[in-house]
Motif scaffolding. Structure first.
Motif, PDB file in Angstrom:
ATOM      1  N   PRO A 129       0.830  -1.219   0.000  1.00 37.76           N
ATOM      2  CA  PRO A 129       0.000   0.000   0.000  1.00 37.76           C
ATOM      3  C   PRO A 129       0.855   1.257   0.000  1.00 37.76           C
ATOM      4  O   PRO A 129       1.944   1.292   0.581  1.00 37.76           O
ATOM      5  N   ALA A 130       0.345   2.295  -0.663  1.00 32.11           N
ATOM      6  CA  ALA A 130       1.121   3.532  -0.800  1.00 32.11           C
ATOM      7  C   ALA A 130       1.449   4.144   0.553  1.00 32.11           C
ATOM      8  O   ALA A 130       2.535   4.703   0.746  1.00 32.11           O
ATOM      9  N   VAL A 131       0.529   4.039   1.504  1.00 34.24           N
ATOM     10  CA  VAL A 131       0.776   4.606   2.833  1.00 34.24           C
ATOM     11  C   VAL A 131       1.926   3.885   3.519  1.00 34.24           C
ATOM     12  O   VAL A 131       2.829   4.509   4.091  1.00 34.24           O
ATOM     13  N   VAL A 132       1.917   2.554   3.434  1.00 31.49           N
ATOM     14  CA  VAL A 132       2.979   1.769   4.060  1.00 31.49           C
ATOM     15  C   VAL A 132       4.319   2.047   3.382  1.00 31.49           C
ATOM     16  O   VAL A 132       5.349   2.205   4.050  1.00 31.49           O
ATOM     17  N   ALA A 133       4.313   2.102   2.059  1.00 30.46           N
ATOM     18  CA  ALA A 133       5.557   2.371   1.336  1.00 30.46           C
ATOM     19  C   ALA A 133       6.126   3.741   1.693  1.00 30.46           C
ATOM     20  O   ALA A 133       7.340   3.895   1.888  1.00 30.46           O
ATOM     21  N   LEU A 168      11.507  16.696  -3.932  1.00 32.04           N
ATOM     22  CA  LEU A 168      10.765  16.232  -5.101  1.00 32.04           C
ATOM     23  C   LEU A 168      11.396  14.963  -5.675  1.00 32.04           C
ATOM     24  O   LEU A 168      10.683  14.031  -6.076  1.00 32.04           O
ATOM     25  N   ALA A 169      12.731  14.916  -5.678  1.00 37.17           N
ATOM     26  CA  ALA A 169      13.415  13.707  -6.137  1.00 37.17           C
ATOM     27  C   ALA A 169      13.148  12.537  -5.195  1.00 37.17           C
ATOM     28  O   ALA A 169      13.012  11.390  -5.638  1.00 37.17           O
ATOM     29  N   SER A 170      13.059  12.815  -3.911  1.00 37.75           N
ATOM     30  CA  SER A 170      12.787  11.748  -2.943  1.00 37.75           C
ATOM     31  C   SER A 170      11.380  11.187  -3.134  1.00 37.75           C
ATOM     32  O   SER A 170      11.165   9.975  -3.074  1.00 37.75           O
ATOM     33  N   VAL A 171      10.416  12.064  -3.377  1.00 39.91           N
ATOM     34  CA  VAL A 171       9.051  11.600  -3.661  1.00 39.91           C
ATOM     35  C   VAL A 171       9.032  10.801  -4.961  1.00 39.91           C
ATOM     36  O   VAL A 171       8.375   9.756  -5.062  1.00 39.91           O
ATOM     37  N   ASN A 241      -0.714  11.050  -1.904  1.00 39.13           N
ATOM     38  CA  ASN A 241      -0.405  10.255  -0.716  1.00 39.13           C
ATOM     39  C   ASN A 241       1.019  10.468  -0.219  1.00 39.13           C
ATOM     40  O   ASN A 241       1.243  10.706   0.979  1.00 39.13           O
ATOM     41  N   GLU A 242       1.979  10.358  -1.131  1.00 37.74           N
ATOM     42  CA  GLU A 242       3.381  10.405  -0.713  1.00 37.74           C
ATOM     43  C   GLU A 242       3.766  11.745  -0.082  1.00 37.74           C
ATOM     44  O   GLU A 242       4.266  11.776   1.056  1.00 37.74           O
ATOM     45  N   PRO A 243       3.536  12.877  -0.764  1.00 39.02           N
ATOM     46  CA  PRO A 243       3.910  14.153  -0.119  1.00 39.02           C
ATOM     47  C   PRO A 243       3.061  14.477   1.104  1.00 39.02           C
ATOM     48  O   PRO A 243       3.550  15.094   2.054  1.00 39.02           O
ATOM     49  N   ASN A 244       1.802  14.068   1.110  1.00 34.78           N
ATOM     50  CA  ASN A 244       0.942  14.375   2.247  1.00 34.78           C
ATOM     51  C   ASN A 244       1.405  13.637   3.501  1.00 34.78           C
ATOM     52  O   ASN A 244       1.359  14.189   4.616  1.00 34.78           O
ATOM     53  N   ILE A 245       1.862  12.398   3.355  1.00 32.46           N
ATOM     54  CA  ILE A 245       2.348  11.637   4.499  1.00 32.46           C
ATOM     55  C   ILE A 245       3.712  12.140   4.944  1.00 32.46           C
ATOM     56  O   ILE A 245       4.014  12.204   6.145  1.00 32.46           O
ATOM     57  N   TYR A 265      -7.263  19.716  -1.483  1.00 32.69           N
ATOM     58  CA  TYR A 265      -7.656  19.034  -0.242  1.00 32.69           C
ATOM     59  C   TYR A 265      -7.607  19.987   0.948  1.00 32.69           C
ATOM     60  O   TYR A 265      -8.547  20.048   1.754  1.00 32.69           O
ATOM     61  N   ASN A 266      -6.522  20.735   1.061  1.00 27.55           N
ATOM     62  CA  ASN A 266      -6.394  21.648   2.192  1.00 27.55           C
ATOM     63  C   ASN A 266      -7.338  22.841   2.089  1.00 27.55           C
ATOM     64  O   ASN A 266      -7.815  23.351   3.107  1.00 27.55           O
ATOM     65  N   LEU A 267      -7.634  23.280   0.860  1.00 26.51           N
ATOM     66  CA  LEU A 267      -8.630  24.335   0.697  1.00 26.51           C
ATOM     67  C   LEU A 267      -9.994  23.878   1.192  1.00 26.51           C
ATOM     68  O   LEU A 267     -10.734  24.638   1.832  1.00 26.51           O
ATOM     69  N   SER A 268     -10.305  22.615   0.932  1.00 27.84           N
ATOM     70  CA  SER A 268     -11.625  22.110   1.277  1.00 27.84           C
ATOM     71  C   SER A 268     -11.746  21.768   2.758  1.00 27.84           C
ATOM     72  O   SER A 268     -12.667  22.226   3.431  1.00 27.84           O
TER      73      SER A 268
END
Length: 304
Positions: A129-133, A168-171, A241-245, A265-268
């Motif tokens: 899963p993207a969250v776990v990764a 950005l390269a890390s993401v 997912n990746e930058p948000n986590i 997402y943050n605007l909402s």
């Protein structure tokens, strides 16, 4: 002049039976169409509706037409996030597809021992899963507690993967690690359906391995490459997912408007600006659809 004689007495003209409509096909398609309308069409229509209104201090939620779109086109944060994602797309997607293509060609060459193991090993990150990764790579990137921090202490360096320069390269590294296996499997499946007769004819003509790749395998892979490119473009604009986590680990490098999706997402949910958030989402969706269509059209023309 000819006249039509009436039917003879005792003879009744045959009745014309109306052809009944066959609803069998609609009975099969109906449930899907209903779900499709509820989960896709209805949200899109509602988002468009929201984007035409704006919450104001006087008058409440009032109709403003295209004012939200005009505001988005002049929003520096939106353009910054869109430019960051575009850079991510231009750099990360080719690297990922090239690595996936190389892996697929290596597996198809039948020169790798235990190729089944390598195929599963390369595809396995996609099953994570993207969250776990992201959490796993976040611990690796940590300069105080992770692998990078230990290497910095050992080598005497000060490398920070989540700094403004490298974030950005890390993401991109995380996304590449996740999706190389998926694209590899896509390309490998396309390679397996190439007729064996083409390889035999090429060998009879004295073609080497690189000539076979250039003249047979790559042309046969073009539709799969187009599909992989389209999916990767959509995924790049959906980056969330990746930058948000990772934001909790690098709040100074990853802002609330790091990507357009994070901005919407943050605007909402943080700014309670639902109308403007819907506007951002619609603009990004349209832009993604246009770019994907251009890529598909270009690939179709080259194939023909």
């Amino acid at each position: 002049m000819t006249t039509v004689s009436p039917p003879a007495p005792g003879l009744v003209a045959p009745k014309r039976h109306k052809q009944k409509l066959d609803w069998t096909g609609w009975k099969f398609v109906g449930p899907f169409m209903l779900v499709f309308a509820l989960v896709l069409i209805a949200p899109v229509i509602y988002s468009i509706y929201l984007s035409l209104f704006k919450e104001q201090l006087i008058g409440g939620n009032s109709f403003v037409g295209l004012d939200n779109y005009a505001q988005a086109l002049g929003d520096a944060r939106f353009w910054e996030s869109l430019g960051r994602v575009t850079l991510f797309l231009v750099v990360q997607v080719p690297i990922m597809l090239i690595l996936a293509l190389a892996a697929a060609l290596a597996l198809d060459s039948a020169r790798l021992y235990i190729s089944s193991f390598f195929r599963i090993a390369i595809f396995l990150p996609y099953a994570v899963p993207a969250v776990v990764a992201t959490l796993m790579w976040g611990f690796i990137y940590g300069t105080q507690f992770g692998l990078v921090g230990d290497l910095n202490d050992f080598l005497g360096t000060a490398f920070a993967p989540l700094s403004n320069t490298w974030v950005l390269a890390s993401v991109g590294n995380i996304v590449t690690w996740e999706f190389v296996g998926y694209n590899m499997l896509l390309f490998y499946a396309a390679l397996r359906v190439i007729p064996v007769d083409l390889y035999e004819a090429a060998e009879l003509d004295g073609a080497g391995a690189f000539r076979i790749i250039r003249s047979i395998k790559l042309p046969a892979l073009r539709p799969a490459i187009v599909i992989g490119t389209i999916f990767s473009i959509i995924g790049s604009f959906q980056l969330f997912n990746e930058p948000n986590i990772l934001q909790s680990l690098a709040p100074n490098s990853i802002t609330t408007y790091f990507t357009p999706n994070m901005y919407a997402y943050n605007l909402s949910f943080s700014g309670q600006q639902y109308n403007y958030s819907a506007t951002i989402a619609i603009i990004v969706g349209l832009l993604t659809a246009v770019i994907a269509y251009v890529v598909q059209l270009t690939g179709s023309r080259k194939e023909s």
